[in-house]
Structure formats: C-alpha cells, structure tokens
Design a protein around this motif. Structure first.
Motif, PDB file in Angstrom:
ATOM      1  N   GLU A 111       0.825  -1.296  -0.075  1.00  0.00           N
ATOM      2  CA  GLU A 111       0.139   0.015   0.172  1.00  0.00           C
ATOM      3  C   GLU A 111       0.770   1.284  -0.076  1.00  0.00           C
ATOM      4  N   ILE A 112       0.957   1.777  -1.049  1.00  0.00           N
ATOM      5  CA  ILE A 112       1.939   3.117  -1.534  1.00  0.00           C
ATOM      6  C   ILE A 112       1.446   3.860  -2.661  1.00  0.00           C
ATOM      7  N   ASP A 113       1.658   5.084  -2.552  1.00  0.00           N
ATOM      8  CA  ASP A 113       1.237   5.867  -3.728  1.00  0.00           C
ATOM      9  C   ASP A 113       2.403   5.760  -4.850  1.00  0.00           C
ATOM     10  N   ASN A 114       3.499   5.855  -4.203  1.00  0.00           N
ATOM     11  CA  ASN A 114       4.700   6.133  -5.225  1.00  0.00           C
ATOM     12  C   ASN A 114       5.174   4.554  -5.656  1.00  0.00           C
ATOM     13  N   TYR A 115       4.982   4.355  -7.220  1.00  0.00           N
ATOM     14  CA  TYR A 115       5.224   2.959  -7.507  1.00  0.00           C
ATOM     15  C   TYR A 115       6.829   2.716  -7.629  1.00  0.00           C
ATOM     16  N   LYS A 116       7.696   3.895  -7.249  1.00  0.00           N
ATOM     17  CA  LYS A 116       9.064   3.377  -7.380  1.00  0.00           C
ATOM     18  C   LYS A 116       9.327   2.515  -6.135  1.00  0.00           C
ATOM     19  N   PHE A 117       8.723   2.578  -5.029  1.00  0.00           N
ATOM     20  CA  PHE A 117       8.766   1.637  -3.796  1.00  0.00           C
ATOM     21  C   PHE A 117       8.431   0.315  -4.224  1.00  0.00           C
ATOM     22  N   VAL A 118       7.184   0.420  -5.013  1.00  0.00           N
ATOM     23  CA  VAL A 118       6.774  -1.085  -5.328  1.00  0.00           C
ATOM     24  C   VAL A 118       7.777  -1.760  -6.208  1.00  0.00           C
ATOM     25  N   SER A 119       8.512  -0.940  -7.312  1.00  0.00           N
ATOM     26  CA  SER A 119       9.204  -1.579  -8.038  1.00  0.00           C
ATOM     27  C   SER A 119      10.624  -1.927  -7.230  1.00  0.00           C
ATOM     28  N   GLU A 120      11.109  -1.325  -6.261  1.00  0.00           N
ATOM     29  CA  GLU A 120      12.154  -1.755  -5.515  1.00  0.00           C
ATOM     30  C   GLU A 120      11.920  -2.820  -4.546  1.00  0.00           C
ATOM     31  N   ILE A 121      10.646  -3.116  -4.162  1.00  0.00           N
ATOM     32  CA  ILE A 121      10.106  -4.105  -3.407  1.00  0.00           C
ATOM     33  C   ILE A 121      10.317  -5.428  -4.064  1.00  0.00           C
ATOM     34  N   ILE A 122       9.438  -5.220  -5.322  1.00  0.00           N
ATOM     35  CA  ILE A 122       9.763  -6.282  -6.175  1.00  0.00           C
ATOM     36  C   ILE A 122      11.017  -6.816  -6.675  1.00  0.00           C
ATOM     37  N   THR A 123      11.981  -5.949  -6.832  1.00  0.00           N
ATOM     38  CA  THR A 123      13.294  -6.254  -7.265  1.00  0.00           C
ATOM     39  C   THR A 123      13.828  -6.990  -6.028  1.00  0.00           C
ATOM     40  N   ALA A 124      13.721  -6.689  -4.777  1.00  0.00           N
ATOM     41  CA  ALA A 124      14.314  -7.151  -3.816  1.00  0.00           C
ATOM     42  C   ALA A 124      13.728  -8.591  -3.483  1.00  0.00           C
ATOM     43  N   LEU A 125      12.551  -8.856  -3.911  1.00  0.00           N
ATOM     44  CA  LEU A 125      12.020 -10.060  -3.786  1.00  0.00           C
ATOM     45  C   LEU A 125      12.524 -11.157  -4.688  1.00  0.00           C
TER      46      LEU A 125
END
Length: 407
Positions: free
Chosen positions: A334-348
């Motif tokens: 749950e976050i407005d900035n997709y940059k954080f989503v992309s970072e989390i997916i890369t980490a996964l």
C-alpha cells in the motif's frame, strides 16, 4: 487389591513355611504384605504425580500491581509469556504480536495449574509478588494448540460456508448448515485457530442472500480470508425397524416392527480453497451417524459430531499445506509511489528461497504481488527490510498474506 496381594502372599508363605514358622510367622506374613501394598500404592501415586509434572513448565517470575490480586495476575501473564517464548522465537512473536497479546496472554490465568508465592509485599508504592508458577504444557491443552498454530500455520484467516446438498425446500436447508458451520467454527477455535470468520460476514461482503440456492464458489475471490472452507451437507433420517417372527424355529417372517429409535446419517463433501485465488488445496468427504429416540436429537447429534470431525481434518490439511516445500504468499503493498513497489519487487526476486514473483496489478495506491517461497511470511518481511532502501512497515501478516507500507 487382590491382584497386589496374591503374588506377595505366595512368596512370603513359601519362605516362612520352609523356615518352620508358626503363629508368629503368620503375623509376620500379614505385616509384610501390608507394608508391600502400601509401598506399591505410594509408588503409583508418585508416578501419577510425576506424569502431571511432565506436562507443566515451571516459571520463576515476579509481578507488580496496585494490590496483591493485580500483582498475581501480572505474574501469571509473565509466566505464560516466558513459557511461550521457549516455544516461539522472537521473530514470530513480533510478527504475530496482536495474536499473542490478545489471544494468549489475555487468557493467561486459564493456563496456570499452580502458584507458589516465594516473596511478596509493598515496594515503591506498588504491591510486589515473586512466585513459581506452573504453566500447563500438556500437548492437548489450549495453550499448546495456540502455540502450534502460530508456529506451524501462522494462524490463517478461515471462513466456513456450508450449504445443503439436497434440493428439498424445507427448514433443514437453513437450520443444519448454520448448525454445522457453528460447530466447525467452535472446534477450530478449540484447536487453536483464532481468526475464524462468521459466515454472515462472508455472505454480506458479496451481498448474497444465504436463503437462496448458491454455488459457494461465487464467494471467491475474497482477500479478507486466507482459506474458504466450502461444505455441502446431506442428512438422511429414518426409523429403525426389526423383523418380527411367529416361529423362531421356522424363521417365518410376518412383519417388521418399529423400535421407536431414529437413525440419522450426516455426510459432507468439503473443499479447502485459497480465498484469494480460488485454488483448491484439498477435498475430502466425511460421514457419521447417530441413533436417538427423536428425529431432532438424532439429526442434531449427527451434524455436530460430523462438524468436529471436519474441523480436525481441516487442521490436518492446512498443516500439511504449511509443511509443503513451496507455499504461495500474497504480498499487498500500500503505497502511492510506484518507485517503492518496483524496489520491493526487485528485492523479492533477489531473495533466496523466493521464486515466481508475479505482480498482478497496481491501482489506487495498492500493488498485489504473489510469490512462491519456502520461507515463513515473517521471514520474507524481515529479509525485505534488510534489502530495501525505503522504510518498510507491516500492517498485517497471516499464513498466506503480508500487507506492508513504505516511505
């Protein structure tokens, strides 16, 4: 008692008769027999006591409160917390904080078998107690069931929906599915599950009328649950009749006569489904019967007995699922900035033990990602925190779902 005396009498009689004992020898026999019996009784009592101690863990703790009662309650909670900590590591406790706090520690008094106060008195305006407290660790106790659930299954959110298998339009279609659901839910709670969802909430979520014919799979997907249990119940009831003969020798059958006993057979087909995806984890069928002197009693008993069997099987199914090599977990970001989503997916994708990372969608400030992993959800979150530069916070975590925010 006779079984205890027989071998002792024989042994001492033979011994003393061989030594030529007279009247005094007989008295000696009875005295020795009584002594040996007492020894056996005391030994048996000690063994029973030791058996009970085996299922109690002793905690040396202190408690503080406004008065003696509140200090003792604090000490009991601390004792349970100490015992729980020996079974569940701190990482799991952290991720399941609300579960442990609300579902275990709040009931701590019920897990205590004995309290021995060592020291007590007023200190710094409060009442202080130090005590040795026995906590019930019997494998079948409520506390150990809760601990097992948190360790093995992550205490998943479970919803149970039962429909009537027959198309018959009668009161049974409403009464017995509700009775079955209630009994299954009650047994699931007894077995250690704490997130059991009332079926009324499940139906209301989809705006369905449970009085109408419904394919329960229409309740899916449901992100508010980890597993949906779909049961189709059927119930058969009839009088028990026996043959009546006029001549037992010839075996000539005249007629059957009613015994005034009612036999009810309850059967159910069950699907265990992942609520988020609709994936069927397991299916099974169970059946039981009850004999009573009325239709109502016979049917009620059969349904309740069947429900308890079903709940036990559900626990077994989910335990096997949890122990599987790979488990699918849904990660909600749950976050407005997709940059954080992309970072989390890369980490996964770069986390050992995690595979098949798939982003489903991103809309309205929420991303849905599914992963296959050999890790527990709380371990996945901890590794993400170590790998991501952004600050991650956990909102909720269950066996198959992690909800996180980032900044």
């Amino acid at each position: 008692m006779a079984m205890l005396c027989e071998p002792i009498d024989k042994y001492f009689v033979e011994t003393l008769l061989c030594s030529g004992g007279g009247k005094m020898s007989i008295i000696g026999i009875h005295w020795m027999v009584r002594a040996m019996i007492r020894l056996k009784v005391v030994t048996a009592m000690l063994l029973l006591a030791l058996n009970n101690i085996t299922y109690a863990q002793i905690a040396d703790v202190s408690g503080v409160g406004e008065d003696r009662d509140s200090a003792l309650r604090d000490a009991k909670r601390n004792a349970v917390e100490q015992v729980v900590g020996t079974y569940i590591n701190s990482e799991t406790l952290l991720s399941q904080a609300s579960v442990v706090s609300d579902e275990i520690y709040a009931k701590s008094v019920g897990f205590i078998t004995d309290v021995r106060v060592i020291d007590e008195g007023k200190r710094n305006g409060n009442y202080y107690v130090r005590a040795k407290i026995d906590v019930n660790t019997n494998p079948n106790s409520e506390l150990m069931n809760r601990i097992e659930m948190i360790k093995a299954l992550g205490d998943p959110r479970i919803g149970v929906v039962v429909t009537y298998y027959s198309d018959a339009d009668n009161a049974a279609k409403e009464k017995y599915p509700l009775m079955c659901e209630s009994a299954i839910n009650r047994k699931l709670v007894e077995l250690g599950f704490s997130h059991v969802i009332d079926s009324a909430l499940i139906y209301n979520e989809k705006n369905f009328d449970r009085g109408m014919a419904l394919d329960a799979s229409a309740l899916l997907p449901n992100p508010e649950m980890d597993y949906l249990i779909i049961g189709k119940l059927d119930l058969h009831t009839g009088n028990i009749s026996l043959p009546r003969y006029t001549d037992l020798g010839s075996g000539e059958l005249v007629e059957n006569f009613s015994t005034n006993l009612i036999n009810s057979v309850a059967e159910i087909n069950v699907e265990v489904v992942k609520a988020a995806t609709g994936e069927v984890v397991n299916t099974f069928r169970s059946e039981t019967k009850s004999i009573n002197n009325s239709n109502n009693s016979s049917e009620n008993t059969a349904v309740v007995q069947l429900s308890e069997i079903v709940a036990t099987k559900i626990k077994s199914v989910l335990a096997n699922k949890a122990s599987a090599a790979d488990n699918q977990i849904q990660v909600e970001i749950e976050i407005d900035n997709y940059k954080f989503v992309s970072e989390i997916i890369t980490a996964l994708k770069h986390t050992a033990g995690v595979s098949s990372v798939q982003e489903k969608n991103f809309s309205n400030g929420k991303a849905m990602v599914t992963i296959e992993t050999t890790l527990k959800p709380q371990t996945v979150f901890r590794l993400l925190k170590e790998k991501c530069k952004c600050n991650l916070y956990i909102k909720n975590i269950t066996a198959n779902n992690i909800v996180i925010t980032a900044e």
